[in-house]
Design a protein around this motif. Structure first.
Motif, PDB file in Angstrom:
ATOM      1  N   SER A 134       6.556 -23.924  66.485  1.00  0.00           N
ATOM      2  CA  SER A 134       7.738 -23.457  67.208  1.00  0.00           C
ATOM      3  C   SER A 134       7.425 -22.254  68.075  1.00  0.00           C
ATOM      4  O   SER A 134       6.532 -21.469  67.765  1.00  0.00           O
ATOM      5  CB  SER A 134       8.822 -23.098  66.197  1.00  0.00           C
ATOM      6  OG  SER A 134      10.007 -22.802  66.885  1.00  0.00           O
ATOM      7  N   GLU A 135       8.189 -22.133  69.136  1.00  0.00           N
ATOM      8  CA  GLU A 135       8.031 -20.988  70.019  1.00  0.00           C
ATOM      9  C   GLU A 135       9.430 -20.441  70.253  1.00  0.00           C
ATOM     10  O   GLU A 135      10.294 -21.183  70.783  1.00  0.00           O
ATOM     11  CB  GLU A 135       7.426 -21.467  71.341  1.00  0.00           C
ATOM     12  CG  GLU A 135       6.500 -20.443  71.974  1.00  0.00           C
ATOM     13  CD  GLU A 135       5.929 -21.003  73.263  1.00  0.00           C
ATOM     14  OE1 GLU A 135       6.157 -20.390  74.300  1.00  0.00           O
ATOM     15  OE2 GLU A 135       5.304 -22.081  73.210  1.00  0.00           O
ATOM     16  N   PRO A 136       9.707 -19.209  69.851  1.00  0.00           N
ATOM     17  CA  PRO A 136      11.061 -18.688  70.016  1.00  0.00           C
ATOM     18  C   PRO A 136      11.517 -18.786  71.477  1.00  0.00           C
ATOM     19  O   PRO A 136      10.762 -18.472  72.390  1.00  0.00           O
ATOM     20  CB  PRO A 136      10.938 -17.231  69.569  1.00  0.00           C
ATOM     21  CG  PRO A 136       9.745 -17.198  68.678  1.00  0.00           C
ATOM     22  CD  PRO A 136       8.811 -18.227  69.201  1.00  0.00           C
ATOM     23  N   GLY A 137      12.720 -19.279  71.651  1.00  0.00           N
ATOM     24  CA  GLY A 137      13.284 -19.403  73.010  1.00  0.00           C
ATOM     25  C   GLY A 137      12.918 -20.701  73.707  1.00  0.00           C
ATOM     26  O   GLY A 137      13.522 -21.064  74.712  1.00  0.00           O
ATOM     27  N   ARG A 138      11.912 -21.427  73.189  1.00  0.00           N
ATOM     28  CA  ARG A 138      11.467 -22.646  73.885  1.00  0.00           C
ATOM     29  C   ARG A 138      11.663 -23.924  73.085  1.00  0.00           C
ATOM     30  O   ARG A 138      11.639 -25.016  73.632  1.00  0.00           O
ATOM     31  CB  ARG A 138       9.990 -22.514  74.262  1.00  0.00           C
ATOM     32  CG  ARG A 138       9.727 -21.285  75.093  1.00  0.00           C
ATOM     33  CD  ARG A 138       8.534 -21.428  75.929  1.00  0.00           C
ATOM     34  NE  ARG A 138       8.640 -22.554  76.863  1.00  0.00           N
ATOM     35  CZ  ARG A 138       7.776 -22.771  77.828  1.00  0.00           C
ATOM     36  NH1 ARG A 138       6.750 -21.978  77.982  1.00  0.00           N
ATOM     37  NH2 ARG A 138       7.904 -23.790  78.649  1.00  0.00           N
ATOM     38  N   GLY A 139      11.820 -23.781  71.780  1.00  0.00           N
ATOM     39  CA  GLY A 139      12.076 -24.971  70.963  1.00  0.00           C
ATOM     40  C   GLY A 139      11.085 -25.153  69.830  1.00  0.00           C
ATOM     41  O   GLY A 139      10.144 -24.376  69.679  1.00  0.00           O
ATOM     42  N   SER A 140      11.331 -26.206  69.051  1.00  0.00           N
ATOM     43  CA  SER A 140      10.504 -26.448  67.859  1.00  0.00           C
ATOM     44  C   SER A 140      10.112 -27.916  67.782  1.00  0.00           C
ATOM     45  O   SER A 140      10.801 -28.779  68.322  1.00  0.00           O
ATOM     46  CB  SER A 140      11.282 -26.118  66.583  1.00  0.00           C
ATOM     47  OG  SER A 140      12.041 -24.948  66.751  1.00  0.00           O
ATOM     48  N   VAL A 141       8.996 -28.170  67.079  1.00  0.00           N
ATOM     49  CA  VAL A 141       8.586 -29.548  66.792  1.00  0.00           C
ATOM     50  C   VAL A 141       8.319 -29.646  65.295  1.00  0.00           C
ATOM     51  O   VAL A 141       7.515 -28.888  64.746  1.00  0.00           O
ATOM     52  CB  VAL A 141       7.270 -29.923  67.514  1.00  0.00           C
ATOM     53  CG1 VAL A 141       7.103 -31.430  67.524  1.00  0.00           C
ATOM     54  CG2 VAL A 141       7.195 -29.341  68.891  1.00  0.00           C
ATOM     55  N   PHE A 142       9.000 -30.582  64.651  1.00  0.00           N
ATOM     56  CA  PHE A 142       8.755 -30.849  63.226  1.00  0.00           C
ATOM     57  C   PHE A 142       8.000 -32.172  63.115  1.00  0.00           C
ATOM     58  O   PHE A 142       8.308 -33.119  63.844  1.00  0.00           O
ATOM     59  CB  PHE A 142      10.071 -30.943  62.456  1.00  0.00           C
ATOM     60  CG  PHE A 142      10.697 -29.595  62.208  1.00  0.00           C
ATOM     61  CD1 PHE A 142      11.475 -28.981  63.179  1.00  0.00           C
ATOM     62  CD2 PHE A 142      10.493 -28.932  61.003  1.00  0.00           C
ATOM     63  CE1 PHE A 142      12.052 -27.730  62.952  1.00  0.00           C
ATOM     64  CE2 PHE A 142      11.058 -27.691  60.769  1.00  0.00           C
ATOM     65  CZ  PHE A 142      11.842 -27.083  61.750  1.00  0.00           C
TER      66      PHE A 142
END
Ligand code: ADP
Length: 471
Positions: free
Chosen positions: A441-449
């Motif tokens: 995850s990157e704050p402000g840019r989104g997440s991948v699970f």
């Protein structure tokens, strides 16, 4: 009075150990010193005797027997009869001349004598003690000379006494010193014990062991102990918070149910009443669902979770996710996309639980992605594994939070807070299948699970299609 030794004290046992080691070491040193000294003293005495032998030989050869006799008598007068013995025997073994205490004659003198002097140590039974004797042949005569070792033995005895005193004093000092030293080294361990006892008695996890700053083993132990306390403190505070939240949730749910039931009782109109009963059922189901989640989590963590495996196409659960979220995506203005695998992939797994795990991930993506964002679910084969990816362009997760989001009851600090069970349940279900769940995850840019499941089956398979197998 019976003195009770503190045998349970490590300091006492260490002091006894130090003392015993000290005793053994000094004993060894004493033994070596004794041997060297005794040897040296005997060497010195032999040196003197050898000089006497050569003087006697010279006088015998140059001046004859009378001169030798007077020399021996002069020596006797100087040394005394108990300290010097000299005897001359003829070739038949008859005594020609002798000086000194006649008890020396009873020594087991050897029958034969050669020209080179032979040295012996004899034990005399009376007060003269041990004796150094020398025998040699001079012309037709045989010479016998003896001196007591008393002087050497006296020196050795004095040294033994000195050793004993020194040893006793050193032992007397070393035991209490060892005890104090051991106690000092163990002070921090005692401190840890005191703090631990304090925690048990007062249930106060804020206590800490003071560090000595020496950085030695006890100091490191104290440091580890303190950091363990810190973790426990945090853990217990979290646990209390969790119980608090749960109690609160349960209370709200039950009050709500009670209110609905009361209202249903008051209603005369059967339709209105039925509507309220349906709501009661719905709320009860939510409550039961929460309890089931908690039970499943405990079972998964203790390895007792029973999976109901069946063979099903991966596509099925993706379609279900689509059905659940399609409308929500439209209403929230989100770009929601599902990418199906290129091939017909099958899983032999607990369908309901895997679907639940996936729904939780997608639900979070919806919760934490603002309108206009993008959510993508993709499944594909990677070697033997199936990888399901849930990607969003939401608020992302900070690095400090990343390590904790899978913890049971962990909720982020944002305004859209849930119960903090979704991810822990997803992880428990995936791991129960032998799979893994991870996040980037990157704050402000989104997440991948990512959900990675082993043993993706090709279309043809030997596994049963309908039969349900419980693990
Ligand atoms: P919750 O019920 O709070 O969503 P979860 O266990 O599902 O509980 O998630 C734990 C925390 O992880 C959330 O409170 C949130 O802070 C964070 N989180 C989970 N998924 C996402 C996501 N897709 N984007 C941002 N934060 C997330």
């Amino acid at each position: 009075m019976k003195i009770k030794l503190p045998t349970k004290s490590l300091a006492f046992r260490l002091a006894v150990l130090y003392g015993s080691l000290f005793l053994v070491a000094t004993g060894l040193v004493f033994a070596v010193v004794h041997l060297i000294l005794a040897h040296k003293l005997l060497q010195n005495l032999d040196q003197d005797l050898k000089e006497d032998v050569s003087e006697i030989t010279t006088i015998y050869l140059r001046k004859g027997l009378p001169a030798l006799k007077s020399l021996a008598s002069a020596e006797l007068a100087e040394e005394g009869p108990n300290n010097f013995f000299f005897r001359i025997l003829d070739s038949e073994g008859r005594e020609v001349f002798s000086v000194g205490n006649s008890v020396f004659k009873t020594l087991p003198w050897p029958d034969r004598a050669s020209e080179s002097p032979k040295f012996f140590v004899f034990d005399l039974t009376d007060s003269l003690g041990r004796v150094r004797a020398v025998v040699w042949r001079l012309g037709k005569h045989r010479m016998e000379m003896a001196v007591p070792l008393r002087f050497n033995q006296r020196i050795l005895a004095q040294i033994h006494r000195a050793f004993l005193w020194a040893g006793a004093v050193a032992l007397l000092i070393s035991f209490p010193m060892g005890f104090l030293f051991a106690k000092r080294s163990l002070r921090q361990i005692l401190e840890i014990e005191r703090v631990a006892r304090g925690i048990v008695d007062a249930r106060d996890f804020s206590r800490r062991v003071p560090l000595s700053g020496r950085g030695d083993e006890p100091d490191r132990l104290a440091e580890t102990f303190n950091s363990m306390l810190e973790k426990l403190d945090l853990y217990f505070r979290e646990l209390l918070q969790i119980f608090d939240n749960l109690a609160h949730d349960f209370k709200n749910l039950l009050s709500h149910l009670r209110l609905l039931a009361e209202r249903a009782l008051e209603k005369r109109d059967p339709e209105e009443r039925e509507e309220l009963i349906v709501r009661i059922l719905y709320e009860s189901d939510r409550f039961l669902h929460l309890l089931n989640v908690l039970l499943d989590l405990s079972e998964a963590e203790t390895g007792l979770l029973k999976l109901r495996r069946e063979r099903f196409p991966v596509k099925d659960i993706l379609e279900e996710v689509d059905q659940v979220f399609r409308e929500l995506a439209v209403s929230q203005g989100l770009n929601f996309e599902i990418r199906y695998p290129d091939e017909d992939l099958y899983l032999f797994a607990d369908r309901a639980r895997l679907l639940q795990a996936l729904l939780n991930l997608v639900d979070n993506a919806f919760k934490y992605t603002p309108s206009g964002g993008r959510i993508q679910v993709e499944a594909k084969r990677k070697g033997e594994d199936l990888v399901i990816k849930v990607q969003d362009s939401g608020r992302g997760i900070s690095p400090e939070e990343l390590s904790r989001i899978f913890d049971r009851f962990y909720r982020g600090r944002g305004p859209e807070r849930g119960r903090g069970l979704g991810l822990s349940l997803a992880r428990a279900y995936v791991e129960a299948h032998g799979g893994e769940i991870s996040v980037e995850s990157e704050p402000g840019r989104g997440s991948v699970f990512y959900i990675v499941l082993p043993q993706t089956l090709p279309v043809e398979t030997t596994h049963p299609t309908k039969e349900i197998v419980e693990d």
